[in-house]
Design a protein around this motif. Structure first.
Motif, mmCIF file in Angstrom:
data_model
loop_
_atom_site.group_PDB
_atom_site.id
_atom_site.type_symbol
_atom_site.label_atom_id
_atom_site.label_comp_id
_atom_site.label_asym_id
_atom_site.label_seq_id
_atom_site.Cartn_x
_atom_site.Cartn_y
_atom_site.Cartn_z
ATOM 1 N N ARG A 38 0.831 -1.200 0.000
ATOM 2 C CA ARG A 38 0.000 0.000 0.000
ATOM 3 C C ARG A 38 0.865 1.250 0.000
ATOM 4 N N PHE B 274 0.845 4.100 -2.850
ATOM 5 C CA PHE B 274 0.693 5.506 -2.483
ATOM 6 C C PHE B 274 1.721 6.370 -3.200
ATOM 7 N N LEU C 54 -3.814 13.113 -0.870
ATOM 8 C CA LEU C 54 -5.090 12.413 -0.795
ATOM 9 C C LEU C 54 -5.325 11.556 -2.036
ATOM 10 N N LEU D 133 -3.315 8.475 -1.519
ATOM 11 C CA LEU D 133 -3.945 7.618 -0.530
ATOM 12 C C LEU D 133 -5.152 6.901 -1.129
ATOM 13 N N ALA D 134 -5.956 7.626 -1.897
ATOM 14 C CA ALA D 134 -7.125 7.011 -2.525
ATOM 15 C C ALA D 134 -6.707 5.889 -3.467
ATOM 16 N N VAL E 66 -5.694 2.839 -1.368
ATOM 17 C CA VAL E 66 -6.854 2.188 -0.756
ATOM 18 C C VAL E 66 -7.713 1.488 -1.801
ATOM 19 N N ASP E 67 -7.961 2.159 -2.933
ATOM 20 C CA ASP E 67 -8.829 1.599 -3.970
ATOM 21 C C ASP E 67 -8.288 0.310 -4.566
ATOM 22 N N LEU F 91 -11.643 7.467 1.777
ATOM 23 C CA LEU F 91 -10.698 6.357 1.858
ATOM 24 C C LEU F 91 -11.406 5.131 2.436
ATOM 25 N N GLU G 265 -11.603 0.890 1.843
ATOM 26 C CA GLU G 265 -11.215 -0.343 1.169
ATOM 27 C C GLU G 265 -12.459 -1.119 0.743
ATOM 28 N N LEU H 185 -2.406 6.969 9.309
ATOM 29 C CA LEU H 185 -2.096 6.891 7.878
ATOM 30 C C LEU H 185 -0.783 6.147 7.655
ATOM 31 N N TYR I 287 -1.180 2.471 8.235
ATOM 32 C CA TYR I 287 -1.838 1.818 7.101
ATOM 33 C C TYR I 287 -0.858 1.568 5.954
ATOM 34 N N ASN J 79 -9.477 0.889 7.199
ATOM 35 C CA ASN J 79 -9.245 2.096 6.420
ATOM 36 C C ASN J 79 -8.289 3.057 7.134
#
Length: 349
Positions: A11, A15, A69, A72-73, A76-77, A204, A206, A284, A287, A317
Motif C-alpha cells: 500500500r 501511495f 489524498l 492515498l485514494a 486504498v482503492d 478512503l 477499502e 495513515l 496503514y 481504512n
C-alpha cells in the motif's frame, strides 16, 4: 512516525506511485505499460528512469494535501486481500523499481508528516460515516458495544469451526471473511474531518461499494478514553500477539492468495482488547507500512521457534478508529454529503 519505510509494503508503494501519477500523468502511462507487459524489461527500465528523475523527487517533496489524498485514494482503492497481487503491485515489488522509487518515498514521508499530524490527536473532529444511497438511517447507536463484540467473537469462532470442512489446499477456489477487523459487528468507527471534507472516511474506503450519498455524524469520545495506536507493523503484531485469536482455517485460502503464505494465522481478539483499550486507531503511516503484509505475530516466538503464527492487517481504512467500549457521545448536528462519482464530495445545503 516509525523508521519503517513507505517501500516496505504494497500500500505504501501504491501511495508513492499514486502521488506521482496525480502530479505527473506521464508516469501513469509508463507504469500502466510496464505492468501490462511484465516480461518487457525495457518498459520497466523506462519507468524506473522516470521514477528516479529529479522531477519526480521534486514533485514528491512539494506534494500538498490534494496530491497526497489522491495517492492515498489510489493505495486504498487497489487493496485486495482475497486475490493475488495485481499487475501494478507485482511491478512495484520488483527490486529495481523499488530502488528507483526510494528517493520519492523518502520525500513523501516528509511531505506526509508535514501535512498530517501523527496519532489520535483530533478528538473534537471525529465523525461516523453513514452511507445513505438506499435509505437514510437512524442516528448511530452509541451503546451496546459489549454485546456487539460478544456476537462478533461467537461468529468468528463459528466460522473457524465451519472452515474445518473446507478444502485443506490453500490454493483451492474458496473464499471467506478476509478482513482482520471486528467486522461485521456493527461497532462504531470514526475518522477525522478535513477542510471541505466531512470525514476522511468518505474518501478512503477499502473494498468500497461505490457509495455516493452519506450522512456524517460528529461524535465525541470521552476525554479519558484509552486509544491504542497502530502506527506501523510492530504495533499491529504486538496487538495480535497480546490478544491472539486463531483464524488459521477461515483465513487459509484468502490470505494465501494475497500473501503466498499458508499460515497459521492470528487476528486480535477484539473482545479481549476491549478490557484494556476503548478504541484502536490506525494512523495513515500505520496503514501504508502495514496493510497487506504477512507479519510474524507468535505469542511465544523465540529463537527456537521454526513455525510462527502470522497476521495480516486487512480491511481497515486509513485514520479509522474502531470503538470497543461505550465512550462516545453525540457532537454537532449531522451533515449530508454527495459524491460526483470521481472522488469529490460536497456538502448538501
Amino acid at each position: 512516525m516509525t523508521d519503517v519505510s513507505l517501500m516496505s509494503g504494497p500500500r505504501g508503494r501504491q501511495f508513492c506511485l499514486g502521488v506521482l501519477t496525480a502530479t505527473r500523468p506521464e508516469i501513469w502511462t509508463l507504469a500502466a505499460r510496464a505492468a501490462e507487459h511484465s516480461g518487457n524489461q525495457g518498459f520497466a527500465s523506462e519507468l524506473a528512469e522516470a521514477l528516479r528523475s529529479p522531477a519526480s523527487v521534486t514533485a514528491a517533496a512539494s506534494a500538498g494535501g490534494e496530491a497526497l489524498l489522491a495517492g492515498l485514494a489510489e493505495a486504498v482503492d487497489t487493496a485486495r486481500y482475497w486475490q493475488q497481487p495485481d499487475e501494478t503491485d507485482a511491478l512495484l515489488a520488483q527490486p529495481a523499481i523499488q530502488l528507483a522509487l526510494g528517493p520519492v518515498a523518502r520525500a513523501l514521508a516528509g511531505a506526509l508528516a508535514a501535512w498530517w499530524s501523527r496519532g489520535f490527536l483530533d478528538r473534537d473532529r471525529q465523525n461516523f460515516v453513514q452511507w445513505t444511497d438506499e435509505r437514510k438511517g437512524p442516528p448511530p447507536d452509541l451503546g451496546g458495544t459489549v454485546r456487539r463484540l460478544a456476537d462478533w467473537k461467537a461468529a468468528v469462532l463459528a466460522d473457524e469451526r465451519q472452515a474445518a470442512k473446507r478444502p485443506k489446499n490453500p490454493a483451492a477456489n474458496w473464499g471467506g471473511w478476509w478482513w482482520s477487523t471486528p467486522t461485521p459487528s456493527g461497532l462504531l468507527t470514526t475518522t477525522r474531518s478535513l477542510p471541505d471534507l466531512g470525514a476522511i472516511g468518505l474518501l478512503l474506503v477499502e473494498d468500497s461499494l461505490g457509495w455516493k450519498q452519506a450522512t456524517v455524524w460528529p461524535l465525541v469520545p470521552r476525554t479519558d478514553c484509552r486509544v491504542y495506536e497502530i502506527d506501523g507493523p510492530a504495533a499491529w503484531t504486538e496487538l495480535a500477539a497480546r490478544y491472539p485469536l486463531d483464524v488459521s482455517l477461515s483465513k487459509r485460502h484468502d490470505w494465501w492468495r494475497t500473501t503466498g503464505i499458508a499460515g497459521p494465522w492470528l487476528v486480535p481478539d477484539w473482545s479481549a482488547v476491549a478490557a484494556d483499550y476503548d478504541g484502536v486507531h490506525l494512523t495513515l503511516w500505520g496503514y501504508l507500512t502495514t496493510a497487506g503484509l504477512a507479519l510474524p505475530a507468535s505469542p511465544s516466538a523465540g529463537p527456537s521457534v521454526s513455525v510462527r503464527e502470522r497476521t495480516v492487517l486487512a480491511g481497515w481504512n486509513p485514520d479509522e478508529t474502531y470503538w470497543l467500549n461505550d465512550v462516545l457521545t453525540s457532537g454537532a448536528a449531522p451533515s449530508n454529503w454527495l459524491s460526483d462519482g470521481s472522488g469529490r464530495w460536497s456538502r448538501q445545503r
